[in-house]
Design a protein around this motif. Structure first.
Motif, PDB file in Angstrom:
ATOM      1  N   THR A   1       0.823  -1.206   0.000  1.00 37.30           N
ATOM      2  CA  THR A   1       0.000   0.000   0.000  1.00 37.30           C
ATOM      3  C   THR A   1       0.861   1.261   0.000  1.00 37.30           C
ATOM      4  N   VAL A   2       1.971   1.221   0.737  1.00 38.81           N
ATOM      5  CA  VAL A   2       2.823   2.400   0.852  1.00 38.81           C
ATOM      6  C   VAL A   2       3.717   2.571  -0.373  1.00 38.81           C
ATOM      7  N   PHE A   3       4.380   1.502  -0.790  1.00 43.22           N
ATOM      8  CA  PHE A   3       5.416   1.634  -1.807  1.00 43.22           C
ATOM      9  C   PHE A   3       4.915   1.497  -3.236  1.00 43.22           C
ATOM     10  N   ILE A   4       3.883   0.734  -3.466  1.00 45.23           N
ATOM     11  CA  ILE A   4       3.338   0.600  -4.827  1.00 45.23           C
ATOM     12  C   ILE A   4       1.812   0.652  -4.785  1.00 45.23           C
ATOM     13  N   PRO A   5       1.269   1.828  -4.416  1.00 49.13           N
ATOM     14  CA  PRO A   5      -0.193   1.938  -4.270  1.00 49.13           C
ATOM     15  C   PRO A   5      -0.955   1.762  -5.583  1.00 49.13           C
ATOM     16  N   ASP A   6      -0.333   2.084  -6.699  1.00 48.44           N
ATOM     17  CA  ASP A   6      -0.999   1.973  -7.990  1.00 48.44           C
ATOM     18  C   ASP A   6      -0.599   0.710  -8.737  1.00 48.44           C
ATOM     19  N   GLY A   7       0.014  -0.224  -8.061  1.00 51.21           N
ATOM     20  CA  GLY A   7       0.487  -1.439  -8.713  1.00 51.21           C
ATOM     21  C   GLY A   7       1.898  -1.245  -9.246  1.00 51.21           C
ATOM     22  N   PHE A   8       2.544  -2.326  -9.589  1.00 55.95           N
ATOM     23  CA  PHE A   8       3.930  -2.271 -10.040  1.00 55.95           C
ATOM     24  C   PHE A   8       3.980  -2.108 -11.556  1.00 55.95           C
ATOM     25  N   ASN A   9       4.658  -1.054 -12.006  1.00 58.30           N
ATOM     26  CA  ASN A   9       4.931  -0.854 -13.431  1.00 58.30           C
ATOM     27  C   ASN A   9       6.238  -0.081 -13.565  1.00 58.30           C
ATOM     28  N   THR A  10       6.676   0.204 -14.766  1.00 60.02           N
ATOM     29  CA  THR A  10       7.988   0.835 -14.963  1.00 60.02           C
ATOM     30  C   THR A  10       8.032   2.279 -14.493  1.00 60.02           C
ATOM     31  N   THR A  11       6.891   2.920 -14.338  1.00 59.16           N
ATOM     32  CA  THR A  11       6.901   4.305 -13.857  1.00 59.16           C
ATOM     33  C   THR A  11       7.280   4.400 -12.379  1.00 59.16           C
ATOM     34  N   VAL A  12       7.282   3.270 -11.705  1.00 56.95           N
ATOM     35  CA  VAL A  12       7.698   3.254 -10.297  1.00 56.95           C
ATOM     36  C   VAL A  12       9.115   3.790 -10.160  1.00 56.95           C
ATOM     37  N   PHE A  13       9.964   3.489 -11.143  1.00 56.08           N
ATOM     38  CA  PHE A  13      11.372   3.890 -11.069  1.00 56.08           C
ATOM     39  C   PHE A  13      11.574   5.384 -11.315  1.00 56.08           C
ATOM     40  N   THR A  14      10.569   6.081 -11.810  1.00 55.92           N
ATOM     41  CA  THR A  14      10.695   7.516 -12.042  1.00 55.92           C
ATOM     42  C   THR A  14      10.109   8.329 -10.894  1.00 55.92           C
ATOM     43  N   ASP A  15       9.469   7.675  -9.971  1.00 54.79           N
ATOM     44  CA  ASP A  15       8.826   8.356  -8.848  1.00 54.79           C
ATOM     45  C   ASP A  15       9.820   8.532  -7.709  1.00 54.79           C
ATOM     46  N   ILE A  16       9.752   9.653  -7.030  1.00 55.57           N
ATOM     47  CA  ILE A  16      10.656   9.949  -5.905  1.00 55.57           C
ATOM     48  C   ILE A  16      10.470   8.956  -4.765  1.00 55.57           C
ATOM     49  N   SER A  17       9.255   8.407  -4.614  1.00 56.59           N
ATOM     50  CA  SER A  17       9.017   7.463  -3.519  1.00 56.59           C
ATOM     51  C   SER A  17       9.836   6.186  -3.681  1.00 56.59           C
ATOM     52  N   PHE A  18      10.162   5.808  -4.919  1.00 57.27           N
ATOM     53  CA  PHE A  18      11.022   4.639  -5.131  1.00 57.27           C
ATOM     54  C   PHE A  18      12.398   4.880  -4.531  1.00 57.27           C
ATOM     55  N   TYR A  19      12.945   6.048  -4.799  1.00 58.42           N
ATOM     56  CA  TYR A  19      14.281   6.360  -4.293  1.00 58.42           C
ATOM     57  C   TYR A  19      14.268   6.577  -2.784  1.00 58.42           C
ATOM     58  N   THR A  20      13.190   7.132  -2.269  1.00 58.98           N
ATOM     59  CA  THR A  20      13.040   7.267  -0.819  1.00 58.98           C
ATOM     60  C   THR A  20      12.990   5.884  -0.169  1.00 58.98           C
ATOM     61  N   THR A  21      12.253   4.990  -0.770  1.00 59.65           N
ATOM     62  CA  THR A  21      12.165   3.620  -0.270  1.00 59.65           C
ATOM     63  C   THR A  21      13.526   2.943  -0.304  1.00 59.65           C
ATOM     64  N   LEU A  22      14.260   3.152  -1.384  1.00 59.98           N
ATOM     65  CA  LEU A  22      15.600   2.581  -1.506  1.00 59.98           C
ATOM     66  C   LEU A  22      16.522   3.104  -0.415  1.00 59.98           C
ATOM     67  N   ILE A  23      16.441   4.401  -0.133  1.00 58.30           N
ATOM     68  CA  ILE A  23      17.261   4.988   0.929  1.00 58.30           C
ATOM     69  C   ILE A  23      16.868   4.405   2.289  1.00 58.30           C
ATOM     70  N   ILE A  24      15.580   4.284   2.535  1.00 57.79           N
ATOM     71  CA  ILE A  24      15.113   3.705   3.799  1.00 57.79           C
ATOM     72  C   ILE A  24      15.600   2.264   3.940  1.00 57.79           C
ATOM     73  N   PHE A  25      15.542   1.501   2.862  1.00 55.37           N
ATOM     74  CA  PHE A  25      16.039   0.123   2.888  1.00 55.37           C
ATOM     75  C   PHE A  25      17.535   0.091   3.205  1.00 55.37           C
ATOM     76  N   LEU A  26      18.307   0.960   2.567  1.00 56.87           N
ATOM     77  CA  LEU A  26      19.754   0.994   2.824  1.00 56.87           C
ATOM     78  C   LEU A  26      20.059   1.411   4.270  1.00 56.87           C
ATOM     79  N   ILE A  27      19.287   2.357   4.784  1.00 58.29           N
ATOM     80  CA  ILE A  27      19.451   2.746   6.193  1.00 58.29           C
ATOM     81  C   ILE A  27      19.146   1.564   7.106  1.00 58.29           C
ATOM     82  N   SER A  28      18.113   0.799   6.777  1.00 65.83           N
ATOM     83  CA  SER A  28      17.761  -0.385   7.572  1.00 65.83           C
ATOM     84  C   SER A  28      18.884  -1.417   7.558  1.00 65.83           C
ATOM     85  N   VAL A  29      19.499  -1.606   6.406  1.00 64.51           N
ATOM     86  CA  VAL A  29      20.620  -2.550   6.307  1.00 64.51           C
ATOM     87  C   VAL A  29      21.785  -2.071   7.164  1.00 64.51           C
ATOM     88  N   VAL A  30      22.088  -0.775   7.103  1.00 61.23           N
ATOM     89  CA  VAL A  30      23.167  -0.222   7.916  1.00 61.23           C
ATOM     90  C   VAL A  30      22.849  -0.398   9.397  1.00 61.23           C
TER      91      VAL A  30
END
Length: 187
Positions: free
Chosen positions: A133-162
């Motif tokens: 619901t949070v990361f892909i509310p409109d379903g998964f498609n290629t436009t996900v990679f152009t949205d800022i929320s994708f990169y925010t999610t990636l940063i949050i994931f990397l912070i979690s790993v650290v």
């Protein structure tokens, strides 16, 4: 109006009685019940989960209080909160009274061993449900990679790993996450 108070109490009593493992294990049940009764929509629930995590107090109590207040005002929040804490309170009283007998019981040890995987499953279910619901509310498609929320999610994931491998001050992480959220909100 009395019926809504009884319903709030009963629903949260069920949730409090049949979930073990804390607030995160309760999330799938809370989500199902709250959305099935049309008390709060999915996005509002996710927003409040974020707020609930950053406010003091037990997670499940915060959510019960919020839902109760949204549905039935002050008395609704009292009924929902009482419902969610009453089962734990009674169980703790019984366990405290009989602690010595429970401590060595093979049956109790077996029950606890069986509950551990169930709790992990409930928490995993909440993670998957909320993440979609949070990361892909409109379903998964290629436009996900152009949205800022994708990169925010990636940063949050990397912070979690650290965080998993380094001992960083949690207050620092919360402050950095808040700043990241504010910046991403304005982009």
């Amino acid at each position: 109006m009395l019926m809504i108070y009884l319903e709030l109490f009963y629903i949260f009593l069920k949730i409090g009685a049949f979930t073990f493992g804390g607030g995160y294990a309760m999330l799938p049940l809370i989500q199902d019940e709250v959305i099935a009764h049309n008390w709060i929509d999915s996005q509002s629930l996710i927003d409040f989960i974020a707020v609930s995590e950053s406010t003091p107090g037990p997670f499940a109590v915060n959510i019960a209080t919020y839902v109760g207040a949204e549905v039935g005002g002050i008395f609704g929040s009292f009924c929902a909160t009482l419902g969610v804490i009453l089962p734990s309170f009674i169980i703790i009283l019984i366990v405290a009274k009989c602690f010595i007998q429970f401590q060595k019981s093979i049956v109790i040890k077996g029950c606890m061993s069986g509950l551990k995987p169930a709790v992990v499953g409930l928490i995993g279910s909440a993670v998957i449900s909320m993440s979609s619901t949070v990361f892909i509310p409109d379903g998964f498609n290629t436009t996900v990679f152009t949205d800022i929320s994708f990169y925010t999610t990636l940063i949050i994931f990397l912070i979690s790993v650290v965080l998993a491998f380094k001992k960083l001050n949690p207050i620092l992480i919360i402050c950095l996450s808040a700043i990241l959220g504010i910046v991403c909100g304005y982009i």
